[in-house]
Scaffold this motif. Structure first.
Motif, PDB file in Angstrom:
ATOM      1  N   VAL A  80       0.905  -1.020   0.118  1.00  0.00           N
ATOM      2  CA  VAL A  80      -0.003   0.084  -0.106  1.00  0.00           C
ATOM      3  C   VAL A  80       0.858   1.271   0.117  1.00  0.00           C
ATOM      4  CG1 VAL A  80      -1.655   1.170   1.331  1.00  0.00           C
ATOM      5  CG2 VAL A  80      -1.840  -1.163   1.309  1.00  0.00           C
ATOM      6  N   ALA A  81       1.942   1.255   0.858  1.00  0.00           N
ATOM      7  CA  ALA A  81       3.044   2.562   1.016  1.00  0.00           C
ATOM      8  C   ALA A  81       3.592   2.564  -0.281  1.00  0.00           C
ATOM      9  CB  ALA A  81       3.709   2.101   2.239  1.00  0.00           C
ATOM     10  N   ARG A  82       3.946   1.433  -1.029  1.00  0.00           N
ATOM     11  CA  ARG A  82       4.754   1.670  -2.413  1.00  0.00           C
ATOM     12  C   ARG A  82       3.967   2.085  -3.554  1.00  0.00           C
ATOM     13  NH1 ARG A  82       7.321  -2.564   0.452  1.00  0.00           N
ATOM     14  NH2 ARG A  82       6.022  -4.164  -0.414  1.00  0.00           N
ATOM     15  N   LYS A  83       2.374   1.837  -3.500  1.00  0.00           N
ATOM     16  CA  LYS A  83       1.681   2.488  -4.357  1.00  0.00           C
ATOM     17  C   LYS A  83       1.391   3.786  -4.305  1.00  0.00           C
ATOM     18  CE  LYS A  83      -0.540  -1.863  -5.623  1.00  0.00           C
ATOM     19  NZ  LYS A  83      -1.765  -2.569  -5.450  1.00  0.00           N
ATOM     20  N   GLY A  84       1.614   4.365  -3.104  1.00  0.00           N
ATOM     21  CA  GLY A  84       1.302   5.740  -2.611  1.00  0.00           C
ATOM     22  C   GLY A  84       2.165   6.563  -1.810  1.00  0.00           C
ATOM     23  N   PRO A  85       3.623   6.774  -2.501  1.00  0.00           N
ATOM     24  CA  PRO A  85       4.452   7.628  -1.743  1.00  0.00           C
ATOM     25  C   PRO A  85       4.092   8.624  -1.292  1.00  0.00           C
ATOM     26  CG  PRO A  85       4.904   7.716  -3.981  1.00  0.00           C
ATOM     27  CD  PRO A  85       3.490   6.905  -3.911  1.00  0.00           C
ATOM     28  N   PHE A  86       4.902   9.349  -0.009  1.00  0.00           N
ATOM     29  CA  PHE A  86       4.634  10.492   0.362  1.00  0.00           C
ATOM     30  C   PHE A  86       4.858  11.582  -0.740  1.00  0.00           C
ATOM     31  CE2 PHE A  86       5.240   8.515   4.592  1.00  0.00           C
ATOM     32  CZ  PHE A  86       4.323   9.308   5.387  1.00  0.00           C
ATOM     33  N   ILE A  87       3.981  12.538  -0.671  1.00  0.00           N
ATOM     34  CA  ILE A  87       4.116  13.806  -1.688  1.00  0.00           C
ATOM     35  C   ILE A  87       4.724  14.976  -0.700  1.00  0.00           C
ATOM     36  CG2 ILE A  87       2.866  15.472  -3.333  1.00  0.00           C
ATOM     37  CD1 ILE A  87       0.824  12.859  -3.375  1.00  0.00           C
ATOM     38  N   GLU A  88       5.740  15.720  -1.357  1.00  0.00           N
ATOM     39  CA  GLU A  88       6.270  16.916  -0.726  1.00  0.00           C
ATOM     40  C   GLU A  88       6.786  16.378   0.668  1.00  0.00           C
ATOM     41  OE1 GLU A  88       3.642  20.114  -0.475  1.00  0.00           O
ATOM     42  OE2 GLU A  88       2.701  19.710  -2.546  1.00  0.00           O
ATOM     43  N   GLY A  89       7.501  15.340   0.892  1.00  0.00           N
ATOM     44  CA  GLY A  89       8.049  14.635   2.042  1.00  0.00           C
ATOM     45  C   GLY A  89       6.932  14.197   3.091  1.00  0.00           C
ATOM     46  N   ALA A  90       7.758  13.763   4.143  1.00  0.00           N
ATOM     47  CA  ALA A  90       7.014  13.160   5.130  1.00  0.00           C
ATOM     48  C   ALA A  90       7.096  13.813   6.445  1.00  0.00           C
ATOM     49  CB  ALA A  90       7.471  11.847   5.284  1.00  0.00           C
ATOM     50  N   PRO A  91       6.112  13.532   7.483  1.00  0.00           N
ATOM     51  CA  PRO A  91       6.046  14.382   8.774  1.00  0.00           C
ATOM     52  C   PRO A  91       7.007  13.621   9.613  1.00  0.00           C
ATOM     53  CG  PRO A  91       4.253  12.952   8.583  1.00  0.00           C
ATOM     54  CD  PRO A  91       4.993  12.932   7.260  1.00  0.00           C
ATOM     55  N   THR A  92       7.646  14.494  10.657  1.00  0.00           N
ATOM     56  CA  THR A  92       8.302  13.974  11.764  1.00  0.00           C
ATOM     57  C   THR A  92       7.287  13.537  12.824  1.00  0.00           C
ATOM     58  OG1 THR A  92       8.542  16.217  12.880  1.00  0.00           O
ATOM     59  CG2 THR A  92      10.219  15.419  11.220  1.00  0.00           C
ATOM     60  N   LEU A  93       7.787  12.696  13.679  1.00  0.00           N
ATOM     61  CA  LEU A  93       7.015  12.395  14.861  1.00  0.00           C
ATOM     62  C   LEU A  93       6.701  13.761  15.601  1.00  0.00           C
ATOM     63  CD1 LEU A  93       5.795  10.033  16.744  1.00  0.00           C
ATOM     64  CD2 LEU A  93       7.915   9.832  18.095  1.00  0.00           C
ATOM     65  N   LYS A  94       7.390  14.672  15.956  1.00  0.00           N
ATOM     66  CA  LYS A  94       7.274  15.925  16.416  1.00  0.00           C
ATOM     67  C   LYS A  94       6.042  16.587  15.815  1.00  0.00           C
ATOM     68  CE  LYS A  94       9.337  20.278  17.676  1.00  0.00           C
ATOM     69  NZ  LYS A  94      10.573  21.034  17.631  1.00  0.00           N
ATOM     70  N   GLU A  95       6.051  16.797  14.326  1.00  0.00           N
ATOM     71  CA  GLU A  95       5.038  17.412  13.532  1.00  0.00           C
ATOM     72  C   GLU A  95       3.824  16.529  13.797  1.00  0.00           C
ATOM     73  OE1 GLU A  95       7.404  19.241   9.648  1.00  0.00           O
ATOM     74  OE2 GLU A  95       7.121  17.141   9.910  1.00  0.00           O
ATOM     75  N   LEU A  96       3.596  15.175  13.660  1.00  0.00           N
ATOM     76  CA  LEU A  96       2.418  14.312  13.878  1.00  0.00           C
ATOM     77  C   LEU A  96       1.837  14.550  15.279  1.00  0.00           C
ATOM     78  CD1 LEU A  96       3.798  10.982  12.371  1.00  0.00           C
ATOM     79  CD2 LEU A  96       1.823  12.544  11.563  1.00  0.00           C
ATOM     80  N   TYR A  97       2.824  14.932  16.180  1.00  0.00           N
ATOM     81  CA  TYR A  97       2.342  14.844  17.798  1.00  0.00           C
ATOM     82  C   TYR A  97       1.672  16.318  17.719  1.00  0.00           C
ATOM     83  CZ  TYR A  97       2.373  15.128  22.717  1.00  0.00           C
ATOM     84  OH  TYR A  97       2.158  15.495  23.938  1.00  0.00           O
ATOM     85  N   GLU A  98       2.443  17.381  17.373  1.00  0.00           N
ATOM     86  CA  GLU A  98       2.079  18.721  17.601  1.00  0.00           C
ATOM     87  C   GLU A  98       0.662  18.990  16.952  1.00  0.00           C
ATOM     88  OE1 GLU A  98       5.367  21.087  16.220  1.00  0.00           O
ATOM     89  OE2 GLU A  98       6.315  21.043  18.367  1.00  0.00           O
ATOM     90  N   GLY A  99       0.499  18.155  15.814  1.00  0.00           N
ATOM     91  CA  GLY A  99      -0.591  18.726  14.583  1.00  0.00           C
ATOM     92  C   GLY A  99      -1.738  17.943  15.629  1.00  0.00           C
TER      93      GLY A  99
END
Length: 140
Positions: free
Chosen positions: A67-86
């Motif tokens: 699933v991940a190989r078919k849909g890669p991150f666009i414009e980069g990926a989030p850090t754990l800090k970004e995920l948490y703060e969001g």
């Protein structure tokens, strides 16, 4: 920033905006596994990625499943800090009926381990898990 897994944008697009102070034992250089799900955690996989963070920025992304190989991150990926703060920001805004942040305390300190989202009005139920957290060696 969005994650596309099987043609569907994931909640990560919502999570990387905003800025809220983190309340966990964060470090700048680490790696972790991000798994996204529709529904409850573990039910309907939307992809899994191994993310490497150096100096608080994404330095590497590896798709771990089909699933991940078919849909890669666009414009980069989030850090754990970004995920948490969001997630903290979304929780504060009350955008979901339920937003539960799970934590884990292990050999590398306390850190977020996952987020569960439920919106009854939108019929939306999502989950993210953050596993295999490892500080990187000093020489990395």
């Amino acid at each position: 920033m969005a994650v596309t897994a099987g043609g569907v944008s994931a909640l990560v697009a919502l999570l990387v905006s905003g800025c809220v102070a983190a309340t966990w034992d964060e470090i700048e250089d680490y790696s972790f596994t991000l798994r996204l799900y529709d529904g409850k955690c573990g039910e309907k996989p939307r992809g899994a990625w191994r993310l490497t963070v150096v100096g608080d920025e994404i330095a590497g992304v590896v798709a771990l499943d089909e699933v991940a190989r078919k849909g890669p991150f666009i414009e980069g990926a989030p850090t754990l800090k970004e995920l948490y703060e969001g997630a903290l920001r979304i929780k504060k805004d009350g955008a979901y009926d339920i937003l539960r942040i799970d934590y884990e305390t292990g050999p590398h300190g306390r850190r977020p381990a996952g987020v569960y989202f439920l919106s009854r009005d939108r019929g939306e139920e999502l989950c993210e898990t953050y596993t295999d957290y490892q500080p990187l060696p000093m020489w990395y």
